[in-house]
Write a protein that holds these residues in place. Structure first.
Motif, PDB file in Angstrom:
ATOM      1  N   MET A 444       0.819  88.040 -43.228  1.00 52.04           N
ATOM      2  CA  MET A 444       1.093  86.668 -42.784  1.00 52.04           C
ATOM      3  C   MET A 444       0.466  85.683 -43.759  1.00 52.04           C
ATOM      4  O   MET A 444      -0.722  85.752 -44.059  1.00 52.04           O
ATOM      5  CB  MET A 444       0.527  86.432 -41.376  1.00 52.04           C
ATOM      6  N   GLY A 445       1.287  84.761 -44.248  1.00 50.52           N
ATOM      7  CA  GLY A 445       0.788  83.737 -45.155  1.00 50.52           C
ATOM      8  C   GLY A 445       0.121  82.605 -44.398  1.00 50.52           C
ATOM      9  O   GLY A 445      -0.026  82.638 -43.174  1.00 50.52           O
ATOM     10  N   PRO A 446      -0.268  81.552 -45.097  1.00 51.48           N
ATOM     11  CA  PRO A 446      -0.979  80.440 -44.451  1.00 51.48           C
ATOM     12  C   PRO A 446      -0.142  79.696 -43.419  1.00 51.48           C
ATOM     13  O   PRO A 446      -0.688  79.020 -42.548  1.00 51.48           O
ATOM     14  CB  PRO A 446      -1.353  79.528 -45.627  1.00 51.48           C
ATOM     15  N   VAL A 447       1.189  79.816 -43.483  1.00 49.53           N
ATOM     16  CA  VAL A 447       2.033  79.156 -42.482  1.00 49.53           C
ATOM     17  C   VAL A 447       2.722  80.196 -41.592  1.00 49.53           C
ATOM     18  O   VAL A 447       3.771  79.949 -41.023  1.00 49.53           O
ATOM     19  CB  VAL A 447       3.087  78.238 -43.147  1.00 49.53           C
ATOM     20  N   ALA A 448       2.112  81.383 -41.488  1.00 53.53           N
ATOM     21  CA  ALA A 448       2.581  82.441 -40.582  1.00 53.53           C
ATOM     22  C   ALA A 448       3.990  82.916 -40.916  1.00 53.53           C
ATOM     23  O   ALA A 448       4.750  83.259 -40.024  1.00 53.53           O
ATOM     24  CB  ALA A 448       2.504  81.988 -39.134  1.00 53.53           C
ATOM     25  N   ARG A 449       4.350  82.954 -42.188  1.00 54.15           N
ATOM     26  CA  ARG A 449       5.593  83.605 -42.608  1.00 54.15           C
ATOM     27  C   ARG A 449       5.257  85.036 -43.004  1.00 54.15           C
ATOM     28  O   ARG A 449       4.349  85.285 -43.795  1.00 54.15           O
ATOM     29  CB  ARG A 449       6.243  82.856 -43.772  1.00 54.15           C
ATOM     30  N   LEU A 450       5.976  85.968 -42.449  1.00 53.70           N
ATOM     31  CA  LEU A 450       5.696  87.374 -42.682  1.00 53.70           C
ATOM     32  C   LEU A 450       6.314  87.862 -43.985  1.00 53.70           C
ATOM     33  O   LEU A 450       7.424  87.466 -44.345  1.00 53.70           O
ATOM     34  CB  LEU A 450       6.281  88.210 -41.546  1.00 53.70           C
ATOM     35  N   VAL A 451       5.603  88.762 -44.659  1.00 52.34           N
ATOM     36  CA  VAL A 451       6.243  89.574 -45.693  1.00 52.34           C
ATOM     37  C   VAL A 451       6.565  90.921 -45.069  1.00 52.34           C
ATOM     38  O   VAL A 451       5.891  91.388 -44.152  1.00 52.34           O
ATOM     39  CB  VAL A 451       5.369  89.741 -46.947  1.00 52.34           C
ATOM     40  N   ARG A 452       7.614  91.546 -45.567  1.00 53.85           N
ATOM     41  CA  ARG A 452       8.149  92.766 -44.952  1.00 53.85           C
ATOM     42  C   ARG A 452       7.189  93.949 -45.101  1.00 53.85           C
ATOM     43  O   ARG A 452       6.954  94.690 -44.151  1.00 53.85           O
ATOM     44  CB  ARG A 452       9.492  93.083 -45.610  1.00 53.85           C
ATOM     45  N   THR A 453       6.651  94.137 -46.310  1.00 53.22           N
ATOM     46  CA  THR A 453       5.895  95.356 -46.582  1.00 53.22           C
ATOM     47  C   THR A 453       4.598  95.057 -47.321  1.00 53.22           C
ATOM     48  O   THR A 453       4.420  93.994 -47.926  1.00 53.22           O
ATOM     49  CB  THR A 453       6.714  96.331 -47.450  1.00 53.22           C
ATOM     50  N   SER A 454       3.713  96.038 -47.288  1.00 49.43           N
ATOM     51  CA  SER A 454       2.547  96.048 -48.162  1.00 49.43           C
ATOM     52  C   SER A 454       2.284  97.492 -48.556  1.00 49.43           C
ATOM     53  O   SER A 454       2.761  98.426 -47.929  1.00 49.43           O
ATOM     54  CB  SER A 454       1.316  95.445 -47.475  1.00 49.43           C
ATOM     55  N   LYS A 455       1.490  97.646 -49.598  1.00 50.30           N
ATOM     56  CA  LYS A 455       1.054  98.979 -50.021  1.00 50.30           C
ATOM     57  C   LYS A 455      -0.325  98.840 -50.648  1.00 50.30           C
ATOM     58  O   LYS A 455      -0.559  97.939 -51.458  1.00 50.30           O
ATOM     59  CB  LYS A 455       2.032  99.596 -51.019  1.00 50.30           C
ATOM     60  N   ASP A 456      -1.225  99.719 -50.229  1.00 50.20           N
ATOM     61  CA  ASP A 456      -2.596  99.703 -50.734  1.00 50.20           C
ATOM     62  C   ASP A 456      -3.250  98.338 -50.528  1.00 50.20           C
ATOM     63  O   ASP A 456      -4.048  97.887 -51.361  1.00 50.20           O
ATOM     64  CB  ASP A 456      -2.632 100.075 -52.225  1.00 50.20           C
ATOM     65  N   GLY A 457      -2.906  97.687 -49.436  1.00 52.28           N
ATOM     66  CA  GLY A 457      -3.491  96.394 -49.129  1.00 52.28           C
ATOM     67  C   GLY A 457      -2.917  95.236 -49.910  1.00 52.28           C
ATOM     68  O   GLY A 457      -3.406  94.100 -49.787  1.00 52.28           O
ATOM     69  N   ARG A 458      -1.845  95.470 -50.676  1.00 50.52           N
ATOM     70  CA  ARG A 458      -1.218  94.409 -51.471  1.00 50.52           C
ATOM     71  C   ARG A 458       0.137  94.074 -50.882  1.00 50.52           C
ATOM     72  O   ARG A 458       0.977  94.965 -50.672  1.00 50.52           O
ATOM     73  CB  ARG A 458      -1.063  94.875 -52.921  1.00 50.52           C
ATOM     74  N   ALA A 459       0.350  92.797 -50.589  1.00 58.22           N
ATOM     75  CA  ALA A 459       1.599  92.366 -49.975  1.00 58.22           C
ATOM     76  C   ALA A 459       2.757  92.547 -50.933  1.00 58.22           C
ATOM     77  O   ALA A 459       2.633  92.297 -52.144  1.00 58.22           O
ATOM     78  CB  ALA A 459       1.499  90.905 -49.542  1.00 58.22           C
ATOM     79  N   GLY A 460       3.902  92.985 -50.393  1.00 60.62           N
ATOM     80  CA  GLY A 460       5.109  93.060 -51.185  1.00 60.62           C
ATOM     81  C   GLY A 460       5.715  91.683 -51.410  1.00 60.62           C
ATOM     82  O   GLY A 460       5.224  90.664 -50.919  1.00 60.62           O
ATOM     83  N   GLU A 461       6.827  91.675 -52.135  1.00 61.16           N
ATOM     84  CA  GLU A 461       7.442  90.407 -52.530  1.00 61.16           C
ATOM     85  C   GLU A 461       8.516  89.933 -51.561  1.00 61.16           C
ATOM     86  O   GLU A 461       8.950  88.782 -51.649  1.00 61.16           O
ATOM     87  CB  GLU A 461       8.074  90.558 -53.924  1.00 61.16           C
ATOM     88  N   HIS A 462       8.940  90.772 -50.637  1.00 54.98           N
ATOM     89  CA  HIS A 462      10.146  90.476 -49.876  1.00 54.98           C
ATOM     90  C   HIS A 462       9.817  89.885 -48.518  1.00 54.98           C
ATOM     91  O   HIS A 462       8.910  90.336 -47.806  1.00 54.98           O
ATOM     92  CB  HIS A 462      10.990  91.736 -49.728  1.00 54.98           C
ATOM     93  N   ALA A 463      10.596  88.879 -48.142  1.00 53.65           N
ATOM     94  CA  ALA A 463      10.363  88.167 -46.892  1.00 53.65           C
ATOM     95  C   ALA A 463      10.653  89.054 -45.694  1.00 53.65           C
ATOM     96  O   ALA A 463      11.538  89.925 -45.728  1.00 53.65           O
ATOM     97  CB  ALA A 463      11.260  86.928 -46.829  1.00 53.65           C
ATOM     98  N   GLY A 464       9.901  88.829 -44.639  1.00 50.61           N
ATOM     99  CA  GLY A 464      10.161  89.518 -43.395  1.00 50.61           C
ATOM    100  C   GLY A 464      11.516  89.132 -42.829  1.00 50.61           C
ATOM    101  O   GLY A 464      11.988  88.005 -43.006  1.00 50.61           O
ATOM    102  N   VAL A 465      12.145  90.091 -42.136  1.00 45.41           N
ATOM    103  CA  VAL A 465      13.418  89.835 -41.472  1.00 45.41           C
ATOM    104  C   VAL A 465      13.162  89.720 -39.975  1.00 45.41           C
ATOM    105  O   VAL A 465      12.030  89.833 -39.495  1.00 45.41           O
ATOM    106  CB  VAL A 465      14.439  90.941 -41.792  1.00 45.41           C
ATOM    107  N   LEU A 466      14.218  89.480 -39.217  1.00 45.97           N
ATOM    108  CA  LEU A 466      14.060  89.172 -37.800  1.00 45.97           C
ATOM    109  C   LEU A 466      13.324  90.283 -37.055  1.00 45.97           C
ATOM    110  O   LEU A 466      12.493  90.008 -36.183  1.00 45.97           O
ATOM    111  CB  LEU A 466      15.432  88.929 -37.170  1.00 45.97           C
ATOM    112  N   GLU A 467      13.615  91.556 -37.378  1.00 44.97           N
ATOM    113  CA  GLU A 467      12.939  92.632 -36.657  1.00 44.97           C
ATOM    114  C   GLU A 467      11.442  92.606 -36.923  1.00 44.97           C
ATOM    115  O   GLU A 467      10.649  92.987 -36.057  1.00 44.97           O
ATOM    116  CB  GLU A 467      13.535  93.995 -36.987  1.00 44.97           C
TER     117      GLU A 467
END
Length: 668
Positions: A444-467
């Motif tokens: 979750m970023g500073p405005v509560a927008r989710l990223v879809r994935t992370s690995k090894d504690g590092r956030a991925g680049e892709h935005a979260g989808v509705l699910e």
């Protein structure tokens, strides 16, 4: 190394040393195709996909095939679990064109990302009427260079057809009593009375339909609904789809009898089924359901938990056998000789009968998948199981996809929190809390927008989808109910506000991607369940629960508008909108709002959590505390912990009696 070397997806990293000059999905890849005037090969798969590995080994690791691809195409590799939006859009096109789909998905695109030729797995040599992959590549190259107008016409027509598809979302309001009753009839017609489950082979765990059946029984007392759920759960728990040694479920059964699984284990299946079995125990007191819920929870923690506190996506189906071959199921299957080697003659004979291991075998090459065909409570079995599990642990282990997917972790949080609360396992609640902390901290970023994935504690680049938004909010709401920590309710509210602002369209319909997400050839929206709840109905359920907690009319209206699709599809396709039907049960029941003014974890609080009223929300803590709106103006009675049960914020008389509270939250 190709351009995949620096990505976070384990699936893409598996292809980082291919001779194919892979690109990740990116504008730069399509610009390169435009610059070179070549088509794009889009290959979509995931790390635990057996046939993805097969095609990679046969074709993408082959120097000649790679050289041809590199000369004539820009090759783009996509992890469907990381980019479900890309997968959904092109899978819709594949299914429309061919009548079937699957992975690996192979699609040829123009530089404008418009598809014009489709397939799934292609073999290295033509077989069974299927062209070889090289023949497909040469045919596409010939069409591109010699019949470009025809290619453009096909691509344009496909995109138009996709964009013109309309969704009947049932804008005439949410479902009433008729739709769940009709859905129950539909499920009864498709029910496999001899083997449990629905339909034929391959047979998938019907997790969302089971949740609907349990909720429908709790609300209406329909015994047939409970019987279908209980019998299906027992059949799966006794079958080869369930790991009889280590707990946890494989992805599906290749046969109708649940004997031979496709051996990959997915986080989402195990999270959903852990919760189903816990809810079945709550309804029936079944010892089998209790054992399977706890073993599945322990499997997730033991096998899938990452060092950062989240949960990995999957375990592969394949691993090395005793001869060093990489084959499906090698880690899990047994022969009589292998049993004797570990257990000796007497215990091996017992184990063979107990687990259904035969000389002929139930799987390949005389090996058997362990089942429980007879009595399952023999006291001798525990020691045998322990010794076999220890011996199995020395075998080469299946690979693990360490990617943390937000939505699936939301499902796991809900399952572990509830299972821990039901069975007095605070360690499971702690694991759920740690996973939730990771989602807040990393996803979750500073405005509560989710990223879809992370690995090894590092956030991925892709935005979260509705699910992601719906399932994570669901997990946070379950955690709030169990822990009495109102911060999780607030975090759920942040996410659900984003759903209302960026995922909601006209007439209550929802989209799988946000209105400010990357624009594909079609904005995907799918209200039907696949192996997980549809983002559409997952969000509806979380919106409904949040509204019950807070009295928020916009959230209630959002839930009711989204549930119009259940009114339209529930009677016609109940197997494919099970979660929506489960949410509809909660709507028809209120859902009930339960406030427990008293200690978190106390008898009244636990009684509230064990209530079977569909979708009931629970707030527990200090009377009048600020943690939950439901606790406002809800005092204790004569200093004793007190429970309030309400519908639409109209409350029954408060009670200090756990039995009276249990009765108020039972069936009817």
């Amino acid at each position: 190394m190709n351009r995949l070397a620096g990505v976070t997806s384990p699936y893409l990293l598996q292809h980082a040393d291919n001779p194919v000059d892979w690109w990740p999905w990116s504008p730069e890849a399509f610009e390169e195709a435009r610059r070179r005037d070549v088509p794009v090969l889009l290959s979509v798969g995931y790390s635990s996909c057996h046939w993805c590995h097969v095609m990679a080994h046969e074709s993408f690791e082959d120097e000649d095939t790679a050289a041809y691809l590199n000369e004539h195409f820009v090759s783009v590799k996509v992890d469907r679990e990381e980019r479900p939006d890309v997968d959904a859009v092109y899978m819709e096109a594949v299914q429309a064109a061919t009548g079937q789909g699957g992975w690996p998905m192979t699609v040829f695109l123009t530089a404008d990302a418009e598809p014009f030729y489709f397939g799934t797995y292609f073999p290295p040599e033509s077989r069974h009427g299927m062209p070889s992959f090289r023949q497909v590549l040469e045919g596409v190259t010939g069409a591109w260079t010699g019949r470009r107008d025809e290619v453009g016409e096909v691509a344009g027509r496909i995109v138009r057809d996709l964009s013109e598809r309309s969704l009947a979302h049932g804008s005439d309001g949410p479902p009433g009593e008729a739709e769940p009753a009709q859905a129950l009839l539909g499920l009864t017609r498709e029910y496999d009375e001899k083997r449990g489950g629905f339909g034929g082979a391959p047979k998938f765990p019907p997790s969302m339909a089971l949740e609907f059946l349990l909720r429908h029984h709790a609300r209406t007392g329909a015994e047939g609904a409970l019987q279908m759920a209980a019998d299906t759960c027992e059949a799966m728990a006794r079958g080869g789809i369930y790991d009889q040694l280590g707990g946890g479920f494989a992805r599906y059964s290749v046969d109708r009898e649940w004997v031979v699984p496709h051996f990959e284990k997915m986080l989402y299946d195990n999270a959903l089924l852990c919760r189903v079995y816990a809810h079945l125990w709550r309804s029936t007191g079944s010892e089998l359901a209790r054992r399977v819920a706890l073993e599945t929870a322990d499997f997730m923690v033991r096998e899938l938990r990452t060092p950062e506190g989240g949960f990995a996506s999957a375990l592969d189906a394949d691993s090395e056998d005793a001869d060093g071959r990489h084959v499906e199921g090698a880690y899990y299957v047994w022969t009589p000789a292998q049993l004797r080697e570990v257990l000796g003659e007497d215990d091996a004979a017992f184990a063979a009968e107990y687990f259904g291991v035969t000389g002929e075998g139930t799987f390949e090459e005389g090996s058997s998948v362990l089942q429980l065909p007879g009595e399952h409570d023999d006291p001798r079995a525990a020691g045998v199981r322990e010794r076999l599990l220890a011996a199995r642990g020395a075998r080469p282990r299946p690979g693990r996809d360490d990617k943390v997917v937000a939505a699936w972790n939301g499902l796991a949080i809900a399952a572990l929190a509830e299972t821990g609360a039901y069975f007095d396992r605070p360690d499971l609640v702690e694991r759920a809390t740690e996973a939730a902390d990771l989602l807040v901290r990393v996803h979750m970023g500073p405005v509560a927008r989710l990223v879809r994935t992370s690995k090894d504690g590092r956030a991925g680049e892709h935005a979260g989808v509705l699910e992601d938004y719906g399932d994570v909010a669901e997990g946070f709401l379950a955690l709030a109910a169990v822990t009495g920590e109102g911060a999780w309710l607030e975090f759920a509210g942040f996410l659900l506000d984003i759903v209302l602002q960026h995922f909601t369209g006209e007439g209550g319909q929802l989209y799988d991607t946000a209105d400010d997400a990357e624009q594909l050839i079609r904005r995907p929206q799918d209200p039907t369940d696949s192996a997980t709840p549809a983002g559409w109905t997952a969000a509806a359920g979380a919106l409904l629960s949040y509204a019950a907690h807070t009295g928020s009319e916009p959230h209630r209206a959002g839930a009711e508008g989204a549930l119009g699709v259940v009114k339209a599809l529930g009677p016609r396709a109940p197997r494919f909108i099970g979660w929506g039907l489960a949410v509809a049960e909660a709507l028809l029941d209120g859902p009930r709002e339960v406030a427990v003014a008293g200690p978190v974890g106390g008898e009244l609080h636990r009684t509230a959590l064990l209530g079977r009223a569909p979708g009931a929300v629970v707030a527990a803590g200090e009377a009048g505390g600020a943690e939950f709106p439901l606790l406002a103006d809800r005092p204790m009675t004569d200093g004793a912990p007190t429970a309030y049960v309400c519908r639409h914020f109209v409350c029954d008389a408060p009670t200090t009696d756990p039995q009276a509270l249990a009765d108020a939250l039972g069936a009817g």
